[in-house]
Design an enzyme around this catalytic site. Sequence first.
Site, PDB file in Angstrom:
ATOM      1  N   GLU A   1      36.324  37.506  33.192  1.00 23.85           N
ATOM      2  CA  GLU A   1      36.817  37.377  34.565  1.00 23.85           C
ATOM      3  C   GLU A   1      36.231  38.475  35.448  1.00 23.85           C
ATOM      4  O   GLU A   1      36.285  39.664  35.101  1.00 23.85           O
ATOM      5  CB  GLU A   1      38.360  37.452  34.556  1.00 23.85           C
ATOM      6  CG  GLU A   1      38.970  37.330  35.946  1.00 23.85           C
ATOM      7  CD  GLU A   1      40.478  37.056  35.927  1.00 23.85           C
ATOM      8  OE1 GLU A   1      41.060  36.870  34.836  1.00 23.85           O
ATOM      9  OE2 GLU A   1      41.072  37.022  37.022  1.00 23.85           O
TER      10      GLU A   1
ATOM     11  N   GLU B   1      44.631  39.482  26.304  1.00 24.90           N
ATOM     12  CA  GLU B   1      43.726  40.302  27.095  1.00 24.90           C
ATOM     13  C   GLU B   1      43.364  41.594  26.359  1.00 24.90           C
ATOM     14  O   GLU B   1      44.216  42.199  25.714  1.00 24.90           O
ATOM     15  CB  GLU B   1      44.385  40.659  28.444  1.00 24.90           C
ATOM     16  CG  GLU B   1      44.687  39.437  29.301  1.00 24.90           C
ATOM     17  CD  GLU B   1      45.303  39.795  30.650  1.00 24.90           C
ATOM     18  OE1 GLU B   1      45.396  40.991  30.992  1.00 24.90           O
ATOM     19  OE2 GLU B   1      45.698  38.847  31.369  1.00 24.90           O
TER      20      GLU B   1
ATOM     21  N   ASP C   1      49.352  32.755  32.167  1.00 25.11           N
ATOM     22  CA  ASP C   1      50.468  33.523  32.721  1.00 25.11           C
ATOM     23  C   ASP C   1      50.284  33.703  34.231  1.00 25.11           C
ATOM     24  O   ASP C   1      51.144  34.288  34.897  1.00 25.11           O
ATOM     25  CB  ASP C   1      50.666  34.863  31.994  1.00 25.11           C
ATOM     26  CG  ASP C   1      49.488  35.794  32.100  1.00 25.11           C
ATOM     27  OD1 ASP C   1      48.442  35.390  32.641  1.00 25.11           O
ATOM     28  OD2 ASP C   1      49.615  36.954  31.637  1.00 25.11           O
TER      29      ASP C   1
HETATM   30  O1  KIV Z   1      46.477  33.080  33.522  1.00 22.17           O
HETATM   31  C1  KIV Z   1      45.401  32.568  33.866  1.00 22.17           C
HETATM   32  O2  KIV Z   1      45.317  31.633  34.676  1.00 22.17           O
HETATM   33  C2  KIV Z   1      44.168  33.093  33.269  1.00 22.17           C
HETATM   34  C3  KIV Z   1      42.865  32.573  33.788  1.00 22.17           C
HETATM   35  C4  KIV Z   1      42.596  33.104  35.143  1.00 22.17           C
HETATM   36  C5  KIV Z   1      41.742  32.844  32.866  1.00 22.17           C
HETATM   37  O3  KIV Z   1      44.246  33.936  32.410  1.00 22.17           O
HETATM   38 NA    NA Z   2      46.258  34.858  32.157  1.00 25.21          NA
END
Ligand code: KIV
Ligand code: NA
Length: 265
Positions: free
Chosen positions: A182, A115, A45
């Site tokens: 992250e 998440e 996203d």
């Molecule tokens: O949306 C994204 O690119 C992510 C990565 C940074 C893990 O969730």
């Molecule tokens: Na993401």
Amino acid sequence: EKPVTLSELAKMRSEGRKIAMLTCYDASFAALLERAGVDVALVGDSLGNVVQGQKSTLPVTVDQMVYHTECVARANTRLFIVADMSFGSYQESPEQALRNAARLMAAGAHMVKLEGGAFMAETVRFLVERGVPVCAHIGLTPQSVNQLGGYRVQGRSEAGAAQLKSDAHALEQAGAALMVMEMVPATLAGEVTASLTSMATIGIGAGPACDGQVLVLHDMIGVYPGRKARFVKNFMPGAASIEEAVANYVRAVKDGSFPAAEHCY
Ligand code: KIV
Ligand code: NA
């Protein structure tokens, strides 16, 4: 070449072969990532930021995630495709999460990512038991940026580190097969990785000890005009083409030279 499957990813983890993951939002890049040897394509996203020009990932919708997942899947023959569940599309209930995850899987995803820590474990189990593989995402969770008060390193305090560890174990117990960490101190991410028995960790700003690495494609090729986080490396300098830069990223992940100390917390 054989398609990358969940069992192949588990095998890579147990044999200590690093998993190279990169975000991907369209068909041309899906084909390029395949040629360059990427294992996992994340329809992140983050497309809200790098494609749509939004200030955060919060405005991204399920319809938009479905559209980009379809674009990637159409070109794909070998990549393992993970699609992000957008903000508000899974937090309400396990049933809501399954309803929206099913749309992403129908669009061509092989796994969905969501998440959150232990509080998402019930939802993770609900999805996994119903045939939807799950990638968890802890540490800095961008959909919670307003709660976290900014894009900052997580798990620095003793309590924060303990929380991160218990979250990881709850998510593994619930059946998550992958977990993105992250912006987590490298030492902590290494401890978490070593303490798990089946779930593979994928780091972004989480040090070299994770089972794999991920970056946002637009950061990795240096085309995102926004602020560049410490963990980002632009692989274009020294490469003759984007494909070569991505291949160099894959090689650096596989041989452990990326991330270097300068990319870590
Ligand atoms: O949306 C994204 O690119 C992510 C990565 C940074 C893990 O969730
Ligand atoms: Na993401």
